[in-house]
Write an enzyme that holds these catalytic residues in place. Sequence first.
Site, PDB file in Angstrom:
ATOM      1  N   ASP A 133     147.067   0.188  45.669  1.00 59.22           N
ATOM      2  CA  ASP A 133     147.308   0.573  46.853  1.00 59.22           C
ATOM      3  C   ASP A 133     146.558  -0.641  48.048  1.00 59.22           C
ATOM      4  O   ASP A 133     146.580  -0.370  49.186  1.00 59.22           O
ATOM      5  CB  ASP A 133     146.445   1.634  47.125  1.00 59.22           C
TER       6      ASP A 133
ATOM      7  N   ASP B  69     121.414 -20.935  40.273  1.00 56.25           N
ATOM      8  CA  ASP B  69     120.325 -20.803  41.239  1.00 56.25           C
ATOM      9  C   ASP B  69     120.255 -19.685  42.149  1.00 56.25           C
ATOM     10  O   ASP B  69     119.753 -19.565  43.334  1.00 56.25           O
ATOM     11  CB  ASP B  69     120.860 -22.024  42.385  1.00 56.25           C
TER      12      ASP B  69
ATOM     13  N   HIS C  63     133.886 -13.235  24.655  1.00 49.62           N
ATOM     14  CA  HIS C  63     135.005 -13.636  25.347  1.00 49.62           C
ATOM     15  C   HIS C  63     134.881 -13.485  26.783  1.00 49.62           C
ATOM     16  O   HIS C  63     135.879 -14.128  27.677  1.00 49.62           O
ATOM     17  CB  HIS C  63     136.153 -12.599  24.904  1.00 49.62           C
TER      18      HIS C  63
END
Length: 478
Positions: free
Chosen positions: A226, A403, A396
């Site tokens: 949507d 930082d 995977h």
Amino acid sequence: MFLTILLVLYFLTAIILVMGLLVNGARPTKTLAWLLAIFTIPVGGILFYFVLGRNKRKNKFFELKKTPGISEYLNKVDDYYRKLDEEKVLPEHVREQVKLVKLLTKSSKFLPSAGNALLPLKNGPSTYTAIFDALENAKKYIHIQYYIFEEGELADNFLQLLKRKVKEGIKVRFLYDGFGSWELSRAFIQSLESSGIEVAGFLPMRFGKFLSSLNYRNHRKIVVVDGSIGFTGGINISDKYIKGDPDLGMWLDTHLMIEGPLVRSLQAVFAMDWCFASGKEDVLSAEHFLEETPVGQSFAQVVASGPDSDFASVRQLYFSIVNSAKQYVYIINPYIVPGEALLEALQVCALAGVDVRLLLSSKSDSRLVKWSVRSYFEDMLRAGVKIYLYPEGFLHSKVIISDDRLTSIGTANLDVRSFEQNYEINVLTYGEAMACELKKDFIRDCEISSEIDYNEFRKRPLTERLKEGAAKIFSPLL
């Protein structure tokens, strides 16, 4: 006479290819390698070039028509880029990253946006639960795109849900990669189509286009519901994420659920891929790109690139994150074959005292990839890069954290194939919340992993060194 004609045609083809290499060639070393292949490997050199060597940045597969809507958007991108220097258009916590914002806006053409709600999904079950919940609540349309859509329990559940949504009047479009999903049966595809689902294959494995398309794959994973909720990341549709693999164990991965204005960028990537694969431009209509109300606090940007993009935006993203890191850069990726530029960046970063860590699985789904990845270890370890091997299942994920400010989650591996041959998509988040959350997970995973010792690694057997050297030759193709 016939043989003479064949020889003449062969040499004419070779000369045309050489001219193309000289005009459109990339790196000198790569150009020289192809020149040698064409002239020293009869017939095979030319075939290899057609499959692996053509520069799609110069000769694009596909280029969108400049419709009024697209032209308006590109003008908006250019205007935003100019204002980054003139006005304070970025949130305060992002202003120090203005150089990176400018780079990605210019190269990938996707605007960053505020007001997003981003939720990292850290395994298959949580990802599929979130996606199925979103699909169940669809009111207008569902767009699904996967590199690997593998038949099994999970695919059957998808099929039944999508069929039910079509009966409710929901428009469903389904896009799969012709190579990654080559095992997807015709019967399954017909079941989708007979239910009223629109289906398209991206560069399908057809004989007439086999040589021209084999090397260029769509590695993206996208779900948009949507226009208000979207998903992307490393997780495909496969039972190995919920049941595991006999050899590798459970596949572990990271995905991202997105709500807010950023979903429009995800939608745009799907729309372009759908237009190319199906030949239909209906998803480019304005109704699919309505303004979304801010629903969260995250400032983020989509980065997408492919073999026919103007720039290798994903590689530029990874290079920039590493190059700009001041305290740390943590990388999770199963396929780390960085190439010269990124290898140099990792070395420079570590030599400058930045905490550079790589986390990858101790297991591999490919022996060739395993040895190619390991061929880069010694050079990185020597510079002070820390490498950890995760012991549980097959890791995977494709995640970079730096930082406490930058987090990238997406589909792109850290290898030449993802940078040059594959269509990829990543989401870059600017801010502390996501970075700090995933940093904690990363450190915890490092604690249960084994760190490779540089001095011990140097003592590895000659047989392993030979395997690494041989595999490294093929690293640009992996």
